[in-house]
Every structure is written in structure tokens, then in C-alpha cells.
Design a protein around this motif. Structure first.
Motif, PDB file in Angstrom:
ATOM      1  N   LEU A 228       4.323  -1.926  -1.331  1.00 34.81           N
ATOM      2  CA  LEU A 228       4.386  -2.271  -2.756  1.00 34.81           C
ATOM      3  C   LEU A 228       5.633  -3.093  -3.055  1.00 34.81           C
ATOM      4  O   LEU A 228       5.578  -4.063  -3.830  1.00 34.81           O
ATOM      5  N   LYS A 229       6.768  -2.727  -2.451  1.00 34.90           N
ATOM      6  CA  LYS A 229       8.009  -3.455  -2.700  1.00 34.90           C
ATOM      7  C   LYS A 229       7.904  -4.897  -2.217  1.00 34.90           C
ATOM      8  O   LYS A 229       8.246  -5.842  -2.962  1.00 34.90           O
ATOM      9  N   LEU A 230       7.418  -5.091  -0.996  1.00 35.18           N
ATOM     10  CA  LEU A 230       7.302  -6.448  -0.465  1.00 35.18           C
ATOM     11  C   LEU A 230       6.298  -7.271  -1.262  1.00 35.18           C
ATOM     12  O   LEU A 230       6.507  -8.469  -1.496  1.00 35.18           O
ATOM     13  N   SER A 231       5.205  -6.650  -1.692  1.00 34.93           N
ATOM     14  CA  SER A 231       4.203  -7.371  -2.481  1.00 34.93           C
ATOM     15  C   SER A 231       4.776  -7.809  -3.817  1.00 34.93           C
ATOM     16  O   SER A 231       4.515  -8.929  -4.283  1.00 34.93           O
ATOM     17  N   LEU A 232       5.570  -6.938  -4.455  1.00 32.48           N
ATOM     18  CA  LEU A 232       6.189  -7.306  -5.727  1.00 32.48           C
ATOM     19  C   LEU A 232       7.210  -8.426  -5.526  1.00 32.48           C
ATOM     20  O   LEU A 232       7.313  -9.336  -6.362  1.00 32.48           O
ATOM     21  N   ILE A 233       7.966  -8.361  -4.439  1.00 32.82           N
ATOM     22  CA  ILE A 233       8.952  -9.427  -4.166  1.00 32.82           C
ATOM     23  C   ILE A 233       8.250 -10.758  -3.940  1.00 32.82           C
ATOM     24  O   ILE A 233       8.665 -11.799  -4.476  1.00 32.82           O
ATOM     25  N   VAL A 234       7.187 -10.748  -3.146  1.00 34.55           N
ATOM     26  CA  VAL A 234       6.443 -11.981  -2.885  1.00 34.55           C
ATOM     27  C   VAL A 234       5.842 -12.527  -4.178  1.00 34.55           C
ATOM     28  O   VAL A 234       5.883 -13.743  -4.440  1.00 34.55           O
ATOM     29  N   GLY A 379      -2.609  -6.346   0.808  1.00 32.49           N
ATOM     30  CA  GLY A 379      -3.488  -6.064   1.933  1.00 32.49           C
ATOM     31  C   GLY A 379      -3.333  -7.021   3.096  1.00 32.49           C
ATOM     32  O   GLY A 379      -4.196  -7.067   3.975  1.00 32.49           O
ATOM     33  N   TYR A 380      -2.231  -7.779   3.129  1.00 29.63           N
ATOM     34  CA  TYR A 380      -2.030  -8.764   4.180  1.00 29.63           C
ATOM     35  C   TYR A 380      -1.800  -8.081   5.525  1.00 29.63           C
ATOM     36  O   TYR A 380      -1.124  -7.049   5.601  1.00 29.63           O
ATOM     37  N   TYR A 381      -2.327  -8.690   6.579  1.00 30.34           N
ATOM     38  CA  TYR A 381      -2.228  -8.061   7.895  1.00 30.34           C
ATOM     39  C   TYR A 381      -1.641  -9.001   8.953  1.00 30.34           C
ATOM     40  O   TYR A 381      -0.676  -8.649   9.641  1.00 30.34           O
ATOM     41  N   ILE A 395       1.252  -1.539   5.262  1.00 29.89           N
ATOM     42  CA  ILE A 395       0.327  -0.442   5.514  1.00 29.89           C
ATOM     43  C   ILE A 395      -0.971  -0.938   6.134  1.00 29.89           C
ATOM     44  O   ILE A 395      -1.705  -0.170   6.764  1.00 29.89           O
ATOM     45  N   SER A 396      -1.279  -2.216   5.987  1.00 26.75           N
ATOM     46  CA  SER A 396      -2.481  -2.760   6.614  1.00 26.75           C
ATOM     47  C   SER A 396      -2.420  -2.631   8.130  1.00 26.75           C
ATOM     48  O   SER A 396      -3.451  -2.478   8.791  1.00 26.75           O
ATOM     49  N   TYR A 397      -1.215  -2.695   8.691  1.00 33.24           N
ATOM     50  CA  TYR A 397      -1.062  -2.541  10.143  1.00 33.24           C
ATOM     51  C   TYR A 397      -1.468  -1.142  10.575  1.00 33.24           C
ATOM     52  O   TYR A 397      -2.145  -0.965  11.601  1.00 33.24           O
ATOM     53  N   LEU A 398      -1.070  -0.116   9.812  1.00 34.13           N
ATOM     54  CA  LEU A 398      -1.430   1.259  10.151  1.00 34.13           C
ATOM     55  C   LEU A 398      -2.930   1.485  10.002  1.00 34.13           C
ATOM     56  O   LEU A 398      -3.537   2.223  10.783  1.00 34.13           O
ATOM     57  N   ILE A 399      -3.540   0.864   8.999  1.00 34.44           N
ATOM     58  CA  ILE A 399      -4.991   0.984   8.835  1.00 34.44           C
ATOM     59  C   ILE A 399      -5.712   0.381  10.035  1.00 34.44           C
ATOM     60  O   ILE A 399      -6.637   0.979  10.600  1.00 34.44           O
ATOM     61  N   ALA A 400      -5.270  -0.806  10.442  1.00 34.24           N
ATOM     62  CA  ALA A 400      -5.883  -1.446  11.610  1.00 34.24           C
ATOM     63  C   ALA A 400      -5.637  -0.640  12.875  1.00 34.24           C
ATOM     64  O   ALA A 400      -6.513  -0.554  13.746  1.00 34.24           O
ATOM     65  N   TYR A 401      -4.461  -0.031  12.994  1.00 32.97           N
ATOM     66  CA  TYR A 401      -4.153   0.780  14.182  1.00 32.97           C
ATOM     67  C   TYR A 401      -5.108   1.957  14.305  1.00 32.97           C
ATOM     68  O   TYR A 401      -5.653   2.219  15.391  1.00 32.97           O
ATOM     69  N   HIS A 402      -5.344   2.670  13.217  1.00 32.99           N
ATOM     70  CA  HIS A 402      -6.225   3.833  13.283  1.00 32.99           C
ATOM     71  C   HIS A 402      -7.697   3.421  13.448  1.00 32.99           C
ATOM     72  O   HIS A 402      -8.490   4.186  14.007  1.00 32.99           O
ATOM     73  N   MET A 403      -8.044   2.245  12.983  1.00 31.53           N
ATOM     74  CA  MET A 403      -9.420   1.789  13.118  1.00 31.53           C
ATOM     75  C   MET A 403      -9.712   1.245  14.513  1.00 31.53           C
ATOM     76  O   MET A 403     -10.828   1.392  15.029  1.00 31.53           O
ATOM     77  N   GLN A 404      -8.717   0.639  15.160  1.00 26.24           N
ATOM     78  CA  GLN A 404      -8.961  -0.073  16.406  1.00 26.24           C
ATOM     79  C   GLN A 404      -8.405   0.633  17.634  1.00 26.24           C
ATOM     80  O   GLN A 404      -8.978   0.506  18.719  1.00 26.24           O
ATOM     81  N   GLN A 405      -7.293   1.356  17.506  1.00 27.13           N
ATOM     82  CA  GLN A 405      -6.643   1.922  18.679  1.00 27.13           C
ATOM     83  C   GLN A 405      -6.749   3.444  18.741  1.00 27.13           C
ATOM     84  O   GLN A 405      -7.278   3.986  19.697  1.00 27.13           O
TER      85      GLN A 405
END
Length: 442
Positions: A228-234, A379-381, A395-405
Motif C-alpha cells: 500500500l505504501k509503495l502504491s501510494l508513493i507511485v 497488483g504489480y508483479y 504482495i503479488s510476489y507472495l501470491i505468485a509464490y504460493h500459486m506456483q511454488q
């Protein structure tokens, strides 16, 4: 006084042999105006039939789009949300255990009947080669359950006695722990909130209460807050850079503004992966940016611009900036410059005229761009995964990690569901403060 009267007319159809009589009611108002009303039922029926045909034709035109949205968005989203609360492992592979664990109340170690049912089900699952799936699901609730299940199942296959409780506790003291049976209790229900609790760094305790995870396992809430912090900064940086450029484009002559707009759209002609890789080259310690700053004497040593949050923000701001410029420019282009001139002629300074006249009119485009950039960035990955390193991951990285690895699809779906809920809450707050009606793309 108003008066009513009627007349009858003959309507000639395209077929000369067919004539249709139409009765028209005419009523005169006190002012002398005459109101006409068709009373022929066949005309009304034909109008309704034509309207139905029009609606049917319109629906058939949009039906492919509706089906596309259903099968590519609604159904996958519903499946994800269902998977985040679904826990069918125990009910599918050890139904007897799932049934008998429903009566356990967390008050004490289960009785002999529950131990016996669990032991027999473990032996059966081992023979059916499904015990690994149950053990993996239990291990996600309580670390170490996989080795406990597989090791005990091997010993139980050779056990000939009847006192399963004493045998299992003597075999491994973990069978006498409340945490072990709490894991059995949690996954015995076909639906559970355990994945959402894990996404919030919480878990079920041995007594069934919700407690915080050990500090070393608390990673998801911090990562969500960082996202959320990085998204608000961007989003803020895109507003800071995109708003003045959009204003400049809107006041230029059409020829020049079109040329600059092509330059704004130029990044869309390049692959996202290529743009991200280019930033990896530019932000390295010996890359273009650091080399230029050292050459100009601004810095003496290379700055850490990559594999951290700084690199993530820089790359994402560049990639998402056109999504801020396009809606803002399209709204500004339709704001007449006459308003600013009139405000200045009435005594306002240019700054006052801009703040009180121009900016409110451009706010719909600015709001649309900000919402679009924020939703895309949260939601950037690819970019955070390549440029962000360990500290710039979202957090998109963690979602992809649990889905793929890790293949823990339930937890991955819960993380995605939590992210979706946060976005909806933030959009609801935005709607209350600004209003969704203020969103305009041109």
C-alpha cells in the motif's frame, strides 16, 4: 370546460387489400390544446413487439462480451474466493476423522475412540497413498505434522493392539499436545477461515482461539502495508509528474500536442519486460544514472538504486505515468480557456483562478488517473520482482509464490482476496469523499 371526442381514420397498409381502422381519442384542455391518444390495441401490441425485438437484438450484440467477462473474470474470481475458504482434504481422504472430530471441544486430549478412528484412518490412507495430502494440509496448520503423520502411519501398520492412545503418545509425545489435535479440528471442516487468518499473520491456538503467529512468521501484514505504501508513493509521483505535463499538452496547438502525445504513448509500443530490463541496466551501480551523477560531481559513490524499494518506485512510476496522463489530458482538453480569462478579468490572480476555477474542473480526470494508477500498482508483479529485490517485493510476489511454488493455493487465494477487500474498502472511502461520479476519462 374540457371536452372529449373521438375520430376514426382508415390506415392503408402496404397491402392494398388490407385496411386498418384506427380510433384516436382527442381531449381538449382548458387552454384549448388538443391531446391525441391511440386506442387501437393492435398498434400498441406491435409497438411492444418492436421494442422487444430491439432489446433482444441489443442483448445479442453484447452477449459475447458478457460471456467473455463471465468466463475470464467473474467465474475465476468466484473460484478464487471459494478456494480461499475451502478445506476439503480431511473430509475427502479421512471422512471418519472429519466426522468424529466435530464433537471434540478443545477441553482435553481426545478420548480413546478418537485416537482409534484417527489411527485406522491413517493406516487406510497410507494404503491408498493419500496420507501425504492430508499430512501436507496438516503441516500448513502446524509445522512438523507431515513427519509425525507419515512416521506414525508406518508404525501403526504393524501394531496389533487396541490401546491406540497410549501407543501413539508413547511413539511421539506430540500426539499428547493440544496443538496437534487443534490442527485436526481446523481442517475437519469443509470450509475454514484459516487461510485468511494466515494472511493476517494469525492462527488458531490449541484451545481454538485466534492468536498471533510467532514474530518470525509474521510477514504478510508487513508486506501488505509495504504494498500500500509503495502504491501510494507511485500514485503521488505520477500525479506530481503527470498533471503539469497534461496541462501543458492541453494548451499547446493541436500539431505540437499530438506529437508530444505520441511520445507519451511510445512506451506502450515496447514490452513491459523490455522496459523493466532497461531500468535494471540504468539503475545499476555502474549504470547510466550513477555514472552520470558521478560525472557531474553530484555524488562521489554509486547510489543503491536497484534491488530495493527505490528501484521499484522509479521503474513503476515510469511505466504507469501514461495511465495518469491520458485521462487527465482528455478532461483538460475539454476545459475552455475562457474560464481562466474571465476569472482573471474579475480580479482573481492566476494562482487563484487556477485553484478555484481550473483545478476543480480537471479533478475528474485527475481522480480517474489516480485510481487507475493505484489499482494497477497495487497488483504489480513483474517490475517489483525484477527490480525490487528482497526489500522491494510486493504482495503479488507472495501470491505468485504460493500459486506456483509452494502450491498452497488456499493461502494464495486468501492473500488475493485480502488484497481485493483492501482495494474495495479504499475505493469505498474514495467514493464517500470524492464520489465515483467524479471519475471521467474525457
Amino acid at each position: 370546460m374540457p371536452r372529449s371526442f373521438s375520430k376514426q381514420y382508415l390506415k392503408h397498409s402496404k397491402n392494398p387489400s388490407i385496411h386498418q381502422q384506427i380510433e384516436i381519442d382527442m381531449s381538449e384542455t382548458p387552454s384549448g390544446a388538443v391531446i391525441y391518444q391511440l386506442t387501437d390495441q393492435s398498434i400498441k401490441q406491435k409497438l411492444k413487439k418492436a421494442e422487444r425485438r430491439h432489446k433482444t437484438r441489443a442483448f445479442l450484440l453484447v452477449a459475447p462480451l458478457i460471456l467473455f467477462v463471465l468466463f475470464t473474470f467473474i467465474f475465476p474470481l468466484g473460484s478464487m474466493l471459494l478456494r480461499s475458504i475451502s478445506s476439503p482434504t480431511m473430509t475427502e481422504y479421512m471422512p471418519d476423522v472429519a466426522k468424529i472430530m466435530q464433537r471434540w471441544d478443545y477441553q482435553a486430549i481426545p478420548d480413546d475412540e478418537i485416537f482409534k478412528t484417527v489411527a485406522q484412518s491413517m493406516v487406510t490412507a497410507r494404503e491408498n497413498k493419500t496420507i501425504g495430502r492430508v499430512a501436507n494440509r496438516l503441516n500448513s496448520e502446524n509445522s512438523g505434522m507431515r513427519s509425525l503423520m507419515t512416521g506414525t502411519a508406518r508404525k501403526l501398520a504393524k501394531y496389533k493392539g487396541d490401546d491406540y492412545k497410549a501407543f501413539m503418545i508413547d511413539l511421539d509425545p506430540d500426539w499428547g499436545q493440544m496443538e496437534t489435535w487443534g490442527a485436526f479440528k481446523v481442517i475437519s471442516n469443509p470450509y475454514t477461515l484459516t487461510h485468511y487468518l494466515a494472511a493476517l499473520d494469525l492462527e488458531y491456538g490449541g484451545d481454538g482461539s485466534i492468536v498471533a503467529k510467532p514474530e518470525k512468521y509474521q510477514i504478510y501484514v508487513d508486506n501488505l502495508l509495504k504494498t500500500l505504501k509503495l502504491s501510494l508513493i507511485v500514485t503521488f509521483l505520477c500525479i506530481l509528474l503527470g498533471y503539469p505535463l497534461s496541462y501543458y499538452l492541453s494548451i499547446l496547438p493541436p500539431g505540437k500536442s499530438n506529437l508530444l502525445m505520441i511520445m507519451v504513448l511510445l512506451p506502450f509500443w515496447t514490452s513491459l519486460l523490455v522496459r523493466t530490463s532497461a531500468w535494471m541496466v540504468m539503475l545499476q551501480s555502474k549504470g547510466v544514472v550513477n555514472s552520470l551523477l558521478i560525472y557531474l560531481g553530484i555524488i562521489d559513490e554509486p547510489l543503491a538504486l536497484i534491488y530495493n524499494q527505490v528501484g521499484t518506485v522509479i521503474a513503476m512510476t515510469h511505466i504507469l505515468l501514461p495511465f495518469m496522463i491520458l485521462p487527465t489530458y482528455s478532461v483538460m482538453k475539454n476545459i475552455s480557456p475562457v474560464y481562466m480569462r474571465e476569472a482573471c478579468s474579475l480580479g482573481a490572480t492566476p494562482a487563484q483562478a487556477f485553484r478555484r476555477v481550473y483545478f476543480p474542473q480537471s479533478l475528474p480526470g485527475l481522480s480517474a488517473g489516480a485510481v487507475l494508477v493505484f489499482i494497477l500498482s497495487i497488483g504489480y508483479y513483474i517490475t517489483p520482482a525484477l527490480v525490487g529485490g528482497s526489500t522491494g517485493q510486493m504482495i503479488s510476489y507472495l501470491i505468485a509464490y504460493h500459486m506456483q511454488q509452494s502450491l498452497n493455493w488456499g493461502l494464495g487465494a486468501a492473500l488475493a482476496g485480502t488484497l481485493l477487500f483492501v482495494v474495495l474498502v479504499l475505493f469505498g472511502v474514495y467514493n464517500r469523499i470524492v464520489g465515483s461520479s467524479e471519475l471521467k476519462l474525457g
